[in-house]
Write an enzyme that holds these catalytic residues in place. Structure first.
Site, PDB file in Angstrom:
ATOM      1  N   GLN A 125      48.495  32.624  47.349  1.00 14.12           N
ATOM      2  CA  GLN A 125      48.090  33.894  46.795  1.00 14.12           C
ATOM      3  C   GLN A 125      46.606  33.864  46.448  1.00 14.12           C
ATOM      4  OE1 GLN A 125      49.784  36.641  43.161  1.00 14.12           O
ATOM      5  NE2 GLN A 125      50.308  34.514  43.210  1.00 14.12           N
ATOM      6  N   GLY A 126      45.852  34.838  46.912  1.00 15.68           N
ATOM      7  CA  GLY A 126      44.418  34.889  46.595  1.00 15.68           C
ATOM      8  C   GLY A 126      44.087  36.064  45.706  1.00 15.68           C
ATOM      9  N   SER A 128      43.333  35.596  41.882  1.00 18.02           N
ATOM     10  CA  SER A 128      42.398  35.258  40.805  1.00 18.02           C
ATOM     11  C   SER A 128      41.045  34.814  41.332  1.00 18.02           C
ATOM     12  CB  SER A 128      42.978  34.148  39.943  1.00 18.02           C
ATOM     13  OG  SER A 128      44.187  34.566  39.368  1.00 18.02           O
ATOM     14  N   GLU A 245      56.467  40.230  41.535  1.00 15.24           N
ATOM     15  CA  GLU A 245      56.184  38.910  40.990  1.00 15.24           C
ATOM     16  C   GLU A 245      56.658  38.783  39.545  1.00 15.24           C
ATOM     17  OE1 GLU A 245      52.022  38.159  40.542  1.00 15.24           O
ATOM     18  OE2 GLU A 245      52.303  36.000  40.410  1.00 15.24           O
ATOM     19  N   ASN A 362      50.997  37.581  29.335  1.00 16.10           N
ATOM     20  CA  ASN A 362      51.960  38.368  28.568  1.00 16.10           C
ATOM     21  C   ASN A 362      51.277  39.424  27.699  1.00 16.10           C
ATOM     22  OD1 ASN A 362      53.818  36.832  29.836  1.00 16.10           O
ATOM     23  ND2 ASN A 362      54.844  36.085  27.968  1.00 16.10           N
ATOM     24  N   GLU A 363      49.999  39.188  27.358  1.00 17.88           N
ATOM     25  CA  GLU A 363      49.266  40.214  26.619  1.00 17.88           C
ATOM     26  C   GLU A 363      49.104  41.459  27.511  1.00 17.88           C
ATOM     27  OE1 GLU A 363      48.521  36.972  26.557  1.00 17.88           O
ATOM     28  OE2 GLU A 363      49.046  36.685  24.453  1.00 17.88           O
TER      29      GLU A 363
END
Lengths: 379, 348
Positions: A125-126, A128, A245, A362-363
């Site tokens: 997965q690209g 970040s 996801e 989670n924020e």
């Protein structure tokens, strides 16, 4: 309402269980997030594919068995209960594939999906970048049009790429219109990691595995055939993937109900350490897994009734990630001094700590729940 | 496998929802507090009886709707949402089916079906919520029976409670109940156990409803209340508390429904499922009450504002239930955990 499984689903469960018992590796494999472990896992995943179990919910033409959502959940339960190895191909199967089903062309599906199911094409997965983790709209990696060649030239730096050093391909977002701000002007690309201009550098994660990678792209050519969805519509395409996801596909409840069962077993094996407080923690962790299972059954019923989960996937993500830590933290207390020894629960604990960070912190998820499910005002 | 309400179940829920929205606004809950006018409560009771809710779990042969525990969960969730200050759950989920199963020895079932009889149930410590507003008191006497008495047949005293709308009595006789008072219901131990689980299910359903009411109140409040130049609900600290409250309630609701399904189908997993549903519902409701109060600020900490009506009901229901330790212990045993043996704080 009827919570009894259908006979056909029970038949499916029995078939999956029998096959897994007969074929799963007899000994635990080394971590799939190391180079040697990754190779061992691929061998297992090809066995899984040869048995017809690598992508049960996909259509048969791509290597699946047209399993229903119920059967997919059952398969995941049996897979986890059998203690079968973690899937190192999951980013492709659970994140890219749903995107291809929704936004890909027939040519892309025929070219990619069977190879992915057979663990020949290995996808990472690209998303970040050093300056953009959960804030994907801040991406700066760019793609410049090359009309003469019929494609795009990609330049930038992706990071924290899980198993990036071992995979063959990357999917991710790149900025195709630098005039547009934030989530506009992004496009979803597929990139072979052996293309000229790609440099991959592996580095260690918190849990000690080599599983992360930097991926540097320097004028990497990608043809138009490797754009998913419309140019400039990458954000919408990616959001469909991130929902998947955060929600069921990445972390179906079977994984946690199996971990909870192992925790109960551990407590039974360590009566010398089972205080009232720890017993309560075990019960509550088990209950968290049970609750997630039931929540999922209700959610799947709604999906089959035509109501896609959407932002509700953020609820799943908050719950399973914190539950995973609770399960492992409780196990460490039951282990006592042995918790320091590098073994299954200890490694699992370290990995669980990443849960509230990856797939959107989670924020971020609580913000999505507040604004999109509760309708609270935006800042 | 289909984990959703049937059309009939949704219809009953919607009908009860509509009725309670009209007939049980906060003003009627306040009427349940000491000094309130009982007239709207009586009208509400009659309307609930006419809808069939009070005898929903009584067999059709006895004039009821013949419904199951699953059918009761949605309307009792609605009763929690409205904080109905009457023994609806006690009459509908506990007394009705028990009386029918015991063969109605005192001939009180017809009055229950017609809404002429409210039954309150004695809980721990001989405390009877809604006892001051009940025609009959049900006293469970495990292991093998129960007793149905008129309040004037036993020694009682009204007691003030945190949630003033609970209108509780305390049984004060010694022994608490006279050997000859009222009607004895001879029921086997397994039926008493089922009755206790029905009471727990009813408590769980109401707790989920109460949680949703407090969350709705709070979302509405923080969306309009401005501080520091912005709506309070736009602050991350507030958003995250309410997101967690929603998560707890969303996880509890299916667990309560699954527990009612286990009860309705006679599944072996019933005790574990009922305890699981209760633990999740009680935890979610209590956490929502705390988050709601905190996110309201001082406005919520007044009796003029409605929040306290719902928050206090949560704590009252939790206090009257069998207790967190009981349910944790029962669930732990059901999943195969040994009893705790190690000493607290001890190290090997």
């Amino acid at each position: 309402m009827d919570l009894r499984p259908d006979p056909a689903d029970e038949q499916f469960r029995a078939e999956a269980r029998d096959w897994l018992r007969a074929h799963r590796p007899s000994r635990p494999l080394p971590s799939g997030d190391t180079r040697a472990g990754f190779a061992a896992h691929l061998e297992w995943e090809r066995t899984l594919h040869d048995g017809g179990w690598s992508v049960v919910s996909w259509p048969r033409r791509y290597g699946g068995r047209d399993a229903s959502l119920w059967q997919w959940l059952i398969f995941e339960e049996e897979y986890a209960a059998a203690g079968a190895p973690q899937r190192v191909t999951q980013n492709g199967i659970f994140l890219l594939a749903p995107t291809l089903f929704e936004f890909g062309t027939d040519e892309q599906r025929d070219r990619i999906l069977p190879a992915m199911a057979a663990a020949r094409q290995l996808w990472c997965q690209g998303w970040s970048e050093p300056g953009a983790g959960s804030d994907l709209a801040a991406l700066t990696s760019r793609a410049v049009r090359d009309d003469a060649a019929g494609g795009w030239r990609l330049t930038g730096h992706k990071t924290w790429t899980t198993r990036g050093a071992f995979c063959t391909h990357l999917f991710g977002l790149f900025r195709t219109d630098p005039q547009q701000q934030r989530h506009r002007g992004l496009t979803y690309f597929l990139v072979p990691l052996d293309a000229p201009g790609v440099t991959v550098r592996g580095f260690g994660r918190f849990d000690g595995d080599e599983g992360f990678a930097d991926v540097y792209l320097d004028d990497v050519f990608v043809p138009d055939a490797d754009v998913i969805g419309e140019v400039g519509a990458g954000w919408r395409v990616a959001m469909a993937t991130t929902g998947s996801e955060r929600g069921l596909t990445l972390r179906p409840p079977g994984r946690f109900t199996a971990a909870a069962a192992r925790l109960v077993q551990l407590a039974g094996d360590r009566p010398d350490r089972l205080t009232g407080r720890l017993r309560e923690q075990v019960v509550r962790a088990w209950l968290g897994a049970r609750a997630y299972h039931l929540f999922t059954l209700a959610q799947v019923t709604r999906m089959l009734d035509g109501d896609p989960p959407g932002a509700a996937a953020s609820l799943n993500k908050i719950h399973w990630s914190e539950l995973d830590i609770a399960l492992h933290r409780t196990a460490l207390e039951l282990l006592g001094p042995d918790a320091e020894v590098d073994a299954e629960w200890t490694r699992g604990f370290q990995f669980s700590l990443a849960g509230p960070i990856y797939a959107g912190t989670n924020e971020i998820q609580r913000g999505i729940v507040a604004e999109r499910l509760l309708g609270l005002p935006r800042r | 496998m289909w984990f959703a309400l049937t059309d009939e179940q949704a219809t009953l829920r919607d009908a009860v929802d509509d009725l309670l929205t009209a007939e049980c606004p906060p003003a009627v809950v306040r009427a349940g507090w000491p000094g309130g006018d009982p007239a709207p409560l009586d009208r509400l009771w009659t309307a609930l009886a006419e809808m069939g809710l009070l005898a929903a779990a009584v067999p059709e042969s006895a004039g009821g709707l013949g419904l199951t525990e699953v059918d009761l969960v949605p309307p009792l969730t609605a009763a929690g949402y409205a904080a109905v200050p009457l023994p609806v759950a006690e009459t509908a989920a506990v007394a009705g089916p028990l009386l029918a199963a015991a063969g109605d020895p005192g001939g009180q079932l017809a009055a229950l079906v017609e809404g002429r009889c409210r039954i309150a149930v004695a809980g721990p410590g001989g405390l009877v919520p809604y006892g001051q507003r009940a025609d009959l008191l049900l006293i469970l006497t495990p292991p093998d029976g129960a007793r149905l008495v008129r309040p004037d047949e036993v020694a009682t005293t009204p007691v003030p409670t945190m949630d003033g709308s609970r209108a509780a009595l305390r049984l004060t006789g010694d022994p608490v109940i006279g050997p000859s008072a009222g009607t004895r219901l001879d029921v086997p131990a397994h039926l008493l156990a089922l009755t206790a689980d029905r009471a727990t299910l009813a408590a769980s359903a109401q707790l989920v409803g109460l949680g949703r009411r407090m969350l709705d109140l709070t979302v509405a409040h923080v969306g309009t209340r401005r501080q520091f130049g912005a709506p309070v609900g736009s602050f991350q600290a507030v958003q995250h508390q309410l997101a967690d409250a929603l998560l707890g309630l969303e996880l509890a609701a299916p667990a309560v429904l699954a527990a009612s399904w286990a009860a309705a189908t006679g599944a072996d997993s019933r005790p574990a499922d009922v305890s699981a549903g209760y633990l999740l519902a009680a935890d979610a409701a209590e956490r929502t009450a705390r988050a709601a109060l905190q996110c309201h600020g001082a406005i919520g900490y007044t009796t003029e504002y409605d929040l306290h009506l719902y928050a206090k009901r949560v704590w009252a229901i939790v206090a009257a239930a069998a207790g967190t330790d009981h349910h944790l212990d029962r669930l732990g045993t059901a999943i195969g955990l040994p009893a705790a043996t190690a000493e607290q704080g001890g190290r090997p």
